[in-house]
Write an enzyme that holds these catalytic residues in place. Structure first.
Site, PDB file in Angstrom:
ATOM      1  N   TYR A 105      41.534  45.957  43.431  1.00 36.56           N
ATOM      2  CA  TYR A 105      40.846  46.647  42.512  1.00 36.56           C
ATOM      3  C   TYR A 105      41.589  47.910  42.455  1.00 36.56           C
ATOM      4  O   TYR A 105      41.799  48.656  43.451  1.00 36.56           O
ATOM      5  CB  TYR A 105      39.444  46.941  42.945  1.00 36.56           C
ATOM      6  CG  TYR A 105      38.738  45.712  42.720  1.00 36.56           C
ATOM      7  CD1 TYR A 105      37.954  45.220  41.467  1.00 36.56           C
ATOM      8  CD2 TYR A 105      38.327  44.866  43.837  1.00 36.56           C
ATOM      9  CE1 TYR A 105      37.453  44.011  41.368  1.00 36.56           C
ATOM     10  CE2 TYR A 105      37.654  43.421  43.776  1.00 36.56           C
ATOM     11  CZ  TYR A 105      37.268  43.189  42.658  1.00 36.56           C
ATOM     12  OH  TYR A 105      36.615  41.937  42.632  1.00 36.56           O
ATOM     13  N   SER A 106      42.089  48.522  41.367  1.00 35.31           N
ATOM     14  CA  SER A 106      42.413  49.762  41.223  1.00 35.31           C
ATOM     15  C   SER A 106      41.713  50.730  41.366  1.00 35.31           C
ATOM     16  O   SER A 106      40.371  50.527  41.050  1.00 35.31           O
ATOM     17  CB  SER A 106      42.987  50.088  39.509  1.00 35.31           C
ATOM     18  OG  SER A 106      43.619  48.874  39.045  1.00 35.31           O
ATOM     19  N   CYS A 286      47.491  49.065  31.707  1.00 34.74           N
ATOM     20  CA  CYS A 286      46.678  48.406  32.657  1.00 34.74           C
ATOM     21  C   CYS A 286      45.343  48.011  32.113  1.00 34.74           C
ATOM     22  O   CYS A 286      44.933  48.273  31.189  1.00 34.74           O
ATOM     23  CB  CYS A 286      46.063  49.719  33.682  1.00 34.74           C
ATOM     24  SG  CYS A 286      45.429  48.945  35.096  1.00 34.74           S
ATOM     25  N   TYR A 328      46.334  42.150  35.021  1.00 35.64           N
ATOM     26  CA  TYR A 328      45.513  41.197  35.784  1.00 35.64           C
ATOM     27  C   TYR A 328      44.978  39.985  35.060  1.00 35.64           C
ATOM     28  O   TYR A 328      44.405  40.120  34.048  1.00 35.64           O
ATOM     29  CB  TYR A 328      44.883  41.781  37.035  1.00 35.64           C
ATOM     30  CG  TYR A 328      43.904  42.947  36.581  1.00 35.64           C
ATOM     31  CD1 TYR A 328      42.623  42.741  35.844  1.00 35.64           C
ATOM     32  CD2 TYR A 328      44.557  44.452  36.584  1.00 35.64           C
ATOM     33  CE1 TYR A 328      41.875  43.694  35.664  1.00 35.64           C
ATOM     34  CE2 TYR A 328      43.678  45.296  36.363  1.00 35.64           C
ATOM     35  CZ  TYR A 328      42.304  44.909  35.954  1.00 35.64           C
ATOM     36  OH  TYR A 328      41.529  46.098  35.235  1.00 35.64           O
TER      37      TYR A 328
HETATM   38  P1  FAD Z   1      36.441  34.939  41.565  1.00 39.15           P
HETATM   39  O1  FAD Z   1      35.332  34.155  42.522  1.00 39.15           O
HETATM   40  O2  FAD Z   1      37.870  35.175  42.192  1.00 39.15           O
HETATM   41  O3  FAD Z   1      36.522  33.953  40.349  1.00 39.15           O
HETATM   42  C1  FAD Z   1      37.661  34.148  39.059  1.00 39.15           C
HETATM   43  C2  FAD Z   1      37.123  33.622  37.774  1.00 39.15           C
HETATM   44  O4  FAD Z   1      37.006  32.205  38.008  1.00 39.15           O
HETATM   45  C3  FAD Z   1      35.631  34.265  37.626  1.00 39.15           C
HETATM   46  O5  FAD Z   1      35.733  34.637  36.028  1.00 39.15           O
HETATM   47  C4  FAD Z   1      34.847  33.148  37.607  1.00 39.15           C
HETATM   48  O6  FAD Z   1      33.558  33.376  36.853  1.00 39.15           O
HETATM   49  C5  FAD Z   1      35.579  32.044  37.456  1.00 39.15           C
HETATM   50  N1  FAD Z   1      35.168  30.661  38.045  1.00 39.15           N
HETATM   51  C6  FAD Z   1      34.619  30.598  39.359  1.00 39.15           C
HETATM   52  N2  FAD Z   1      34.155  29.446  39.714  1.00 39.15           N
HETATM   53  C7  FAD Z   1      34.775  28.521  38.697  1.00 39.15           C
HETATM   54  C8  FAD Z   1      34.750  27.049  38.249  1.00 39.15           C
HETATM   55  N3  FAD Z   1      34.120  26.340  38.936  1.00 39.15           N
HETATM   56  N4  FAD Z   1      35.197  26.891  37.162  1.00 39.15           N
HETATM   57  C9  FAD Z   1      35.750  27.773  36.081  1.00 39.15           C
HETATM   58  N5  FAD Z   1      35.532  29.044  36.248  1.00 39.15           N
HETATM   59  C10 FAD Z   1      35.245  29.305  37.485  1.00 39.15           C
HETATM   60  N6  FAD Z   1      39.097  43.842  38.442  1.00 39.15           N
HETATM   61  C11 FAD Z   1      38.107  44.670  38.083  1.00 39.15           C
HETATM   62  O7  FAD Z   1      36.981  44.581  37.529  1.00 39.15           O
HETATM   63  N7  FAD Z   1      38.708  46.111  38.199  1.00 39.15           N
HETATM   64  C12 FAD Z   1      39.673  46.558  38.705  1.00 39.15           C
HETATM   65  O8  FAD Z   1      40.103  47.697  38.571  1.00 39.15           O
HETATM   66  C13 FAD Z   1      40.658  45.603  38.862  1.00 39.15           C
HETATM   67  N8  FAD Z   1      41.966  46.044  39.280  1.00 39.15           N
HETATM   68  C14 FAD Z   1      42.989  44.970  39.512  1.00 39.15           C
HETATM   69  C15 FAD Z   1      44.055  45.424  40.059  1.00 39.15           C
HETATM   70  C16 FAD Z   1      45.103  44.274  40.278  1.00 39.15           C
HETATM   71  C17 FAD Z   1      46.430  44.791  40.814  1.00 39.15           C
HETATM   72  C18 FAD Z   1      44.482  43.083  40.327  1.00 39.15           C
HETATM   73  C19 FAD Z   1      45.775  41.742  40.653  1.00 39.15           C
HETATM   74  C20 FAD Z   1      43.263  42.600  40.116  1.00 39.15           C
HETATM   75  C21 FAD Z   1      42.288  43.624  39.554  1.00 39.15           C
HETATM   76  N9  FAD Z   1      41.151  43.162  39.291  1.00 39.15           N
HETATM   77  C22 FAD Z   1      40.243  44.042  38.871  1.00 39.15           C
HETATM   78  C23 FAD Z   1      40.764  42.041  39.070  1.00 39.15           C
HETATM   79  C24 FAD Z   1      39.943  41.427  40.468  1.00 39.15           C
HETATM   80  O9  FAD Z   1      41.027  41.567  41.526  1.00 39.15           O
HETATM   81  C25 FAD Z   1      39.291  40.063  40.590  1.00 39.15           C
HETATM   82  O10 FAD Z   1      40.143  39.056  40.070  1.00 39.15           O
HETATM   83  C26 FAD Z   1      38.147  40.048  39.849  1.00 39.15           C
HETATM   84  O11 FAD Z   1      37.145  40.796  39.906  1.00 39.15           O
HETATM   85  C27 FAD Z   1      37.449  38.575  39.680  1.00 39.15           C
HETATM   86  O12 FAD Z   1      37.283  38.216  41.069  1.00 39.15           O
HETATM   87  P2  FAD Z   1      35.977  37.431  41.661  1.00 39.15           P
HETATM   88  O13 FAD Z   1      35.887  37.493  43.054  1.00 39.15           O
HETATM   89  O14 FAD Z   1      34.770  38.288  40.947  1.00 39.15           O
HETATM   90  O15 FAD Z   1      35.971  36.364  40.844  1.00 39.15           O
END
Ligand code: FAD
Length: 328
Positions: A105-106, A286, A328
């Site tokens: 997360y940024s 971004c 991302y």
């Molecule tokens: P996850 O559990 O990883 O799931 C990912 C997606 O898959 C979700 O949309 C979920 O609903 C879906 N999913 C889960 N299970 C299934 C399934 N069975 N079938 C289909 N789809 C499914 N995010 C921000 O909000 N703010 C930031 O500032 C930010 N900065 C970032 C900076 C960088 C450099 C990077 C690489 C990423 C950044 N992100 C940011 C994104 C963040 O890292 C996550 O990827 C994001 O929050 C999703 O993670 P999660 O664990 O909630 O979802």
């Protein structure tokens, strides 16, 4: 229970910025030549504490975005533009017995944090929700693990942090009179909030910003705007140093009658933007990956209309370290 919509965090910041800059006691980080990198890793994360979770968006915003302040006690120092890693609690479904993978997360605050004491870092997190494509209903079993953990967190909850990481989005400070053009969609605004607080809210003895910061923010509608009060207050106080343009895709129309995206705003101001880039401005992008193709197409079209080769221009911008992308 989801947190209520409140502007507490924002109002506090606006009040402070409207009086005068907030003086900070310079941290050792100010004299460091390099940013801290990966002080905490996945195998040995830092256990920090959630200070607050505030919903940032209004009731008509599609989806939810939260501002999360994390107390790291000064133990996970960072520079503006870096990211924290978060390891959500629980077991990795793909590796039974192992923790979840790190999510990045940024960081949305300056190195001094929202309380100006160098002990906190803030995140701007969009709750990832899954809707079944057939029924259209939310399927909580498939909701994003880490974003929901963060948006549901309560003050006092523990959080496993890694990082800080990333050097691409660091704010170049050698020239305090430089121009910084920031293009954000949604939570992509996070690093820019950090830059802007450093430029306009904090009184940092070794960084007196006298250049131009120009923020383009793309969101769905006015209820989805993030940190709008804070940014608007800089416009009032620093009209010569700050510009702020919003693209509200579901409320505004572009010149062809379609939805207004950030690239349409870029096109509107393309002459100025290209001139600023030619004079050495930094440009940052971004947000979600999907933002880049539309923006690149627009920049290419504008370059061609100006009789320039976009490929050459882009490679020059990259060579000069003016081009910064974190999607991302
Ligand atoms: P996850 O559990 O990883 O799931 C990912 C997606 O898959 C979700 O949309 C979920 O609903 C879906 N999913 C889960 N299970 C299934 C399934 N069975 N079938 C289909 N789809 C499914 N995010 C921000 O909000 N703010 C930031 O500032 C930010 N900065 C970032 C900076 C960088 C450099 C990077 C690489 C990423 C950044 N992100 C940011 C994104 C963040 O890292 C996550 O990827 C994001 O929050 C999703 O993670 P999660 O664990 O909630 O979802």
């Amino acid at each position: 229970m989801r947190p209520r919509h409140t502007n507490k965090v924002l109002c506090m910041s606006v009040q402070q910025s409207s009086k005068s800059k907030v003086s900070v006691t310079p941290l050792d980080l100010e004299s460091a030549k390099e940013p801290p990198l990966n002080t905490y890793k996945q195998k040995e994360p830092y256990t920090a504490t959630i200070l607050s979770v505030e919903r940032l968006v209004g009731p008509k915003a599609p989806g939810e975005t939260c501002h999360i302040v994390i107390d790291h006690g000064g133990n996970v120092p960072y520079w503006e533009g870096q990211s924290f890693g978060v390891i959500p609690p629980g077991e990795n479904p793909k590796k039974p017995g192992a923790p979840h993978n790190v999510r990045l997360y940024s960081i949305a605050s300056t190195r001094y944090g929202d309380n100006f004491d160098g002990r906190t870092g803030s995140l701007c997190v969009r709750r990832a929700v899954y809707y079944d494509p057939v029924t259209g209903k939310e399927d909580p079993s498939k909701n994003g693990v880490c974003s929901n953990f963060l948006c549901n967190a309560k003050p006092g909850d523990k959080i496993q942090l890694t990082g800080p990481s990333g050097k691409i989005m660091l704010l170049p400070e050698e020239d305090p009179n430089a121009t910084h053009i920031m293009i954000a969609t949604g939570t992509g605004v996070a690093p820019f909030r950090g830059y802007l607080r450093r430029m306009f809210m904090e009184d940092v003895p070794n960084y007196r910003f006298g250049g131009l910061a120009w923020l383009f923010l793309g969101v769905a509608n006015s209820d989805s705007l993030l940190y709008d009060e804070e940014f608007t207050s800089y416009l009032k106080q620093y009209p010569d140093n700050f510009r702020y343009d919003k693209a509200l895709s579901r409320e505004q129309k572009n010149k062809s009658g379609g939805k207004m995206y950030v690239q349409d705003k870029i096109e509107e101001y393309s002459d100025e933007i290209f001139k600023l880039l030619d004079s050495g401005a930094h440009i940052y992008f971004c947000g979600l990956k999907g933002m880049m193709p539309g923006i690149q197409d627009t920049l290419k079209r504008v370059a061609e209309q100006r009789g320039e080769s976009w490929e050459q221009k882009l490679s020059q911008l990259k060579k000069n370290k003016q081009w910064h992308v974190e999607v991302y």
